[in-house]
Design a protein around this motif. Structure first.
Motif, PDB file in Angstrom:
ATOM      1  N   GLY A  96     -56.409   7.748   5.997  1.00  0.00           N
ATOM      2  CA  GLY A  96     -57.231   7.241   4.902  1.00  0.00           C
ATOM      3  C   GLY A  96     -58.482   6.531   5.384  1.00  0.00           C
TER       4      GLY A  96
ATOM      5  N   TYR B 247     -61.839   5.765   2.972  1.00  0.00           N
ATOM      6  CA  TYR B 247     -61.043   5.238   1.866  1.00  0.00           C
ATOM      7  C   TYR B 247     -61.735   5.346   0.513  1.00  0.00           C
ATOM      8  CZ  TYR B 247     -64.063   1.287   3.023  1.00  0.00           C
ATOM      9  OH  TYR B 247     -65.152   0.507   3.313  1.00  0.00           O
TER      10      TYR B 247
ATOM     11  N   ILE C  18     -57.046   8.837   0.228  1.00  0.00           N
ATOM     12  CA  ILE C  18     -56.081   7.795  -0.123  1.00  0.00           C
ATOM     13  C   ILE C  18     -54.754   8.421  -0.534  1.00  0.00           C
ATOM     14  CG2 ILE C  18     -55.600   5.930  -1.741  1.00  0.00           C
ATOM     15  CD1 ILE C  18     -57.679   5.314   0.441  1.00  0.00           C
TER      16      ILE C  18
ATOM     17  N   ASN D 295     -53.011   9.630   2.775  1.00  0.00           N
ATOM     18  CA  ASN D 295     -52.399   8.622   3.648  1.00  0.00           C
ATOM     19  C   ASN D 295     -51.208   7.948   2.972  1.00  0.00           C
ATOM     20  OD1 ASN D 295     -53.629   6.767   1.901  1.00  0.00           O
ATOM     21  ND2 ASN D 295     -54.540   5.555   3.536  1.00  0.00           N
TER      22      ASN D 295
END
Length: 710
Positions: A159, A162, A168, A171
């Motif tokens: 991630g 982000y 996101i 991850n």
């Protein structure tokens, strides 16, 4: 000469120091300072790791096994920080630090325009430290620390960008799936402590024979063998970390991280931690044929069925990702037939050529202006000769072409499975043989679509577009997939997975400038990885596979020693390579080569016909057997529904409605009733006092003087 404790501490801590400097002082030391301190730390660790390996193999140093620090002691139980350095550990240290060093160098060019430059170097150095702590540990507690640390850092790295929802999601998916495996792993460590009374490797392995005959009572009539319980629980942890079916779903989506991470985590180090762990635990696994058969079947299933998905992938990184899943299956199969040395040997060779393929894919993505879809590529060999040649070396090693590194390790696994009589070996032998054909098919398809044939991209120079009009079948034509659920991460967007996430979006397949070879910080690691991908198998196959090179680090029962049986027929690496040309695995690779060459170089329209003829199968593979959809429907959506039910039924209705709001309302009603009694009139109070006195006297007379038993 015994190994020095200070040298081992420097190896482990040098990457950590680089991580802390780049992470906390990144603003002050700048980009050059960040990559300088981290690369220096890896250079020191790598150099000393080679020195340790030399001392153990040629220098006559004994195995190092010492506790450096006692973490806690509770009664007869204790946990320490210590190192166990034997040849298995030393080989892993060299692989981890060497690949990580090259990834650090590669990152200078790959992440040059990214705003998180210093943060990225800090993360990858922290990952290297965590991995070293995992492989160097001499006890289960430290192993678990390293195990969880690499999981945490992989979460941060997948991630890394982000601001992208897909990153996101990826991850978080990796983190949750690994926690499932880690729960089993923790239970396995608890079982070791329960049955063997220690967390120390040597003590536990010495006491392992006492597990024979011990059982774990599940019900009054059901008892499970203790060694089987421990081995399977520990392997569940390996299933998560090493992406084995059915806990494999996190690895392809982890391609959302920057390409250097794909090479470091998902090819050479983190995903092989489970393989290393099972090899290290061989004294326990050898006590349970049931657990080994379980390992064998799981690995064989992954080797074939995840590889099949790679055939229909169009993202250049995802092809390599599914290849990683398949090769991890091969390593797991080797573990299942007690060919632990074969699994670790393939781990080593795979680390070099798979890191090479990932970094080569990153070099292509740089040249294609952050385009990852192979349907927009073609003809890149004339623009990128170094990347082209090195990726062909990695591809031939992956396919197991004789004399390349992958041949010596991969074909040895196939032969070992054929020699084994363990339950499930027949199924596994079919899977690994078929997997050889599948591997060659998606690998050659990837190389042809990327580097050969006509160009399928457009170069816009000075406002004028130069179009390359070619016929591209539907199976390779640039087109949006029919499905685009949030949990299906597609990387066909121009800015999907590479570089910083705020650069301008461009039309897919339209390049601002013609592709060109990547800078030397990118191509140098490719060349340095291509050398061992070509040569390391030839020079190490004899001692590592058939020469008991690992010594006491790996324990195999004589009855199941398939590598020992194979070693009696081994003469030398050159003769083995020549014999490989006549073996069935190479014949399958050759058939795949002929088919893919004809289709993608001479009759590309045939790919369209094959896809239409096998449309149901193509759909199954494109949807990845619907495993992601099932998990999403049951666990993700099911978890949301369960959470909503607990919120409305438990939190809102019971806790808020009854306990909190209800108790407050009850007090309010009681207070309201009492408030009416307080009228302010004296005769009301006198009347209440007289009535209360009468009730007290009546109760006293009745209960105080009533006969016993009345």
């Amino acid at each position: 000469m015994p190994l020095s404790t200070s040298i081992l501490l420097i190896i482990a801590l040098a990457p950590l120091v680089g991580c802390l400097l780049a992470g906390f002082l990144g603003r002050f030391i700048g980009r050059v300072g960040a990559h300088s301190v981290t690369i220096l730390g890896l250079l020191i660790a790598c150099g000393l790791s080679f020195y340790v390996l030399y001392q153990l193999t040629a220098g006559g140093s004994p195995v190092y096994n010492q506790n450096l620090y006692t973490w806690f002691e509770i009664g007869r139980f204790s946990a320490s920080v210590g190192f166990l350095i034997d040849r298995l550990t030393a080989m892993m240290m060299v692989v981890v630090t060497f690949v990580s060093l090259l990834v650090h160098i590669y990152t200078i060019g790959y992440m040059a325009d990214d705003d998180g430059y210093q943060r990225f170097f800090s993360y990858i150095s922290l990952f290297t430290f965590s991995m070293l702590m995992l492989v160097m540990s001499n006890n289960f507690m430290q192993l678990f620390f390293g195990w969880e640390a690499v999981g945490l850092v992989s979460y941060l790295l997948i991630g890394f960008w982000y601001k992208r929802p897909t990153a996101i999601f990826a991850n978080l998916k990796a983190f949750l799936v690994n926690r499932v495996g880690d729960f089993g792993f923790l239970l396995g460590i608890a079982a070791v402590l329960y049955f063997l009374g220690t967390l120390d490797y040597k003590t536990a392995f010495d006491a392992a024979p006492t597990l024979v005959g011990k059982t774990l009572q599940i019900t009054q009539t059901v008892h499970w063998d203790a060694a089987t319980v421990i081995a399977i629980l520990l392997f569940i942890g390996a299933m998560g970390k090493s992406a084995q079916v059915p806990l494999h779903v996190w690895l392809p989506d982890s391609m959302e991280g920057p390409t250097p991470i794909s090479a470091l985590i998902h090819a050479a180090t983190m995903v092989t931690a489970g393989i290393f762990m099972v090899a290290r635990m061989s004294p326990i696994y050898e006590l349970s044929p049931t657990a080994l058969s379980f390992v064998l079947v799981i690995g064989a299933t992954g080797a074939l069925f995840t590889g099949l998905i790679g055939i229909v992938q169009n993202d250049i990184k995802r092809v390599v990702a599914y290849s990683t899943l398949s090769q991890l299956g091969y390593m797991t199969v080797a573990l299942g037939v007690s060919a632990y040395a074969g699994a670790v040997f393939h781990l080593m060779t795979h680390a070099f050529f798979k890191a090479l393929l990932f970094l080569g894919a990153g070099s292509v993505i740089i040249a294609m202006h952050h385009e990852q879809d192979m349907r927009y590529m073609g003809g890149l060999r004339k623009y990128m000769p170094i990347t082209w040649i090195t990726m062909w070396i990695g591809s031939l090693a992956l396919c197991g072409v004789p004399f390349f590194a992958g041949f010596y390790s991969k074909d040895a696994i196939i032969e070992a499975v054929g020699e084994s009589h363990r339950w499930g070996a027949g199924y596994a032998y079919f899977c690994v043989l078929a997997g050889a054909f599948v591997t060659a098919t998606y690998t050659f398809r990837q190389m042809y679509l990327t580097f050969h044939g006509k160009e399928r991209f457009t170069v816009a120079a000075h406002g004028h577009a130069h179009h390359h009009a070619v016929h591209v079948p539907h199976s390779t034509a640039p087109a949006e997939p029919a499905h685009a659920d949030v949990h299906d991460v597609h990387a066909h967007d121009a800015h999907a997975s590479v570089g910083h996430d705020d650069h301008a979006h461009h039309e897919p397949g339209v390049l601002e400038h013609a592709p060109k070879e990547s800078p030397w910080v990118v191509t140098l690691p490719l060349v340095l990885l291509a050398i061992p991908s070509l040569l390391v198998g030839f020079f190490t196959v004899g001692p590592m596979l058939y020469g008991h090179w690992f010594g006491g680090a790996i324990h195999v029962n004589e009855a199941g020693d398939v590598l020992g049986e194979m070693g009696r027929k081994f003469h030398n690496a050159f003769a083995t390579g020549l014999e490989g040309f006549a073996q069935l695995p190479f014949l399958l690779v050759a058939i795949a080569f002929i088919i893919t060459t004809y289709i993608y170089l001479f009759n590309i329209a045939l790919a369209d016909k094959i896809k239409n003829a096998l449309k149901p199968l193509w759909t199954v593979l494109d949807r990845k057997y619907w495993i992601d959809d099932i998990y999403f429907a049951i666990f993700a959506k099911g978890g949301v529904k369960l959470g909503r039910a607990l919120w409305k039924g438990g939190d809102a209705a019971v806790i808020d409605g009854v306990l909190i709001d209800g108790s407050a309302s009850l007090v309010q009603r009681i207070a309201g009733g009492l408030r009416r009694i307080q009228s302010g009139y004296l005769y009301h109070y006198v009347f209440a006092m007289i009535l209360g006195l009468i009730l007290l006297l009546g109760g006293y007379l009745y209960f105080g003087h009533a006969p016993v038993g009345q």
